[in-house]
Design an enzyme around this catalytic site. Structure first.
Site, short mmCIF file in Angstrom:
data_model
loop_
_atom_site.label_atom_id
_atom_site.label_comp_id
_atom_site.label_asym_id
_atom_site.label_seq_id
_atom_site.Cartn_x
_atom_site.Cartn_y
_atom_site.Cartn_z
N ARG A 6 125.50 79.34 -10.02
CA ARG A 6 124.65 78.54 -10.61
C ARG A 6 123.69 78.99 -11.38
NH1 ARG A 6 122.99 75.84 -5.51
NH2 ARG A 6 122.94 78.00 -4.91
N ASN B 144 126.14 73.25 -5.45
CA ASN B 144 127.21 74.05 -4.70
C ASN B 144 127.82 72.68 -4.14
OD1 ASN B 144 127.17 76.36 -5.57
ND2 ASN B 144 125.83 77.42 -3.46
#
Length: 101
Positions: A30, A48
């Site tokens: 990320r 996520n």
């Protein structure tokens, strides 16, 4: 932020919602995605998902979103990407910056 100017009339913005499969959680994916999106000049977020995927929502020109997609599919990503799926839609209310959720 340094980047090319985008006029609202000359570059219609789009939203790409992207799902990345593979070993992409707990590997810095990320953070890496956010850095690439900010370099390109996109707004949106990455998060996520409970099933092990990472979701990316990016808004900007189609060409810039395609650049992010190419990076997500490329060899330099953290972890191991086994697949990338995307859908294209019109932009929503928009985002300030690019967040990690």
């Amino acid at each position: 932020m340094v980047g090319r100017m985008q006029g609202h009339d000359s570059h219609r913005s789009v939203r790409a919602t992207i799902w990345v499969r593979g070993r992409v959680q707990q590997v810095g994916f990320r953070w890496w995605t956010r850095a690439r999106a900010l370099e390109i000049g996109l707004t949106g977020y990455t998060s996520n998902l409970g099933d092990g995927r990472v979701q990316v929502v990016a808004e900007g020109s189609r060409a810039d979103c395609e650049r992010l997609l190419a990076a997500l599919r490329g060899p330099g990503t953290p972890g191991r990407v086994s697949g990338v799926t995307e859908i294209w839609t019109a932009v929503g209310d928009g985002y300030d910056g690019f967040a990690i959720r």
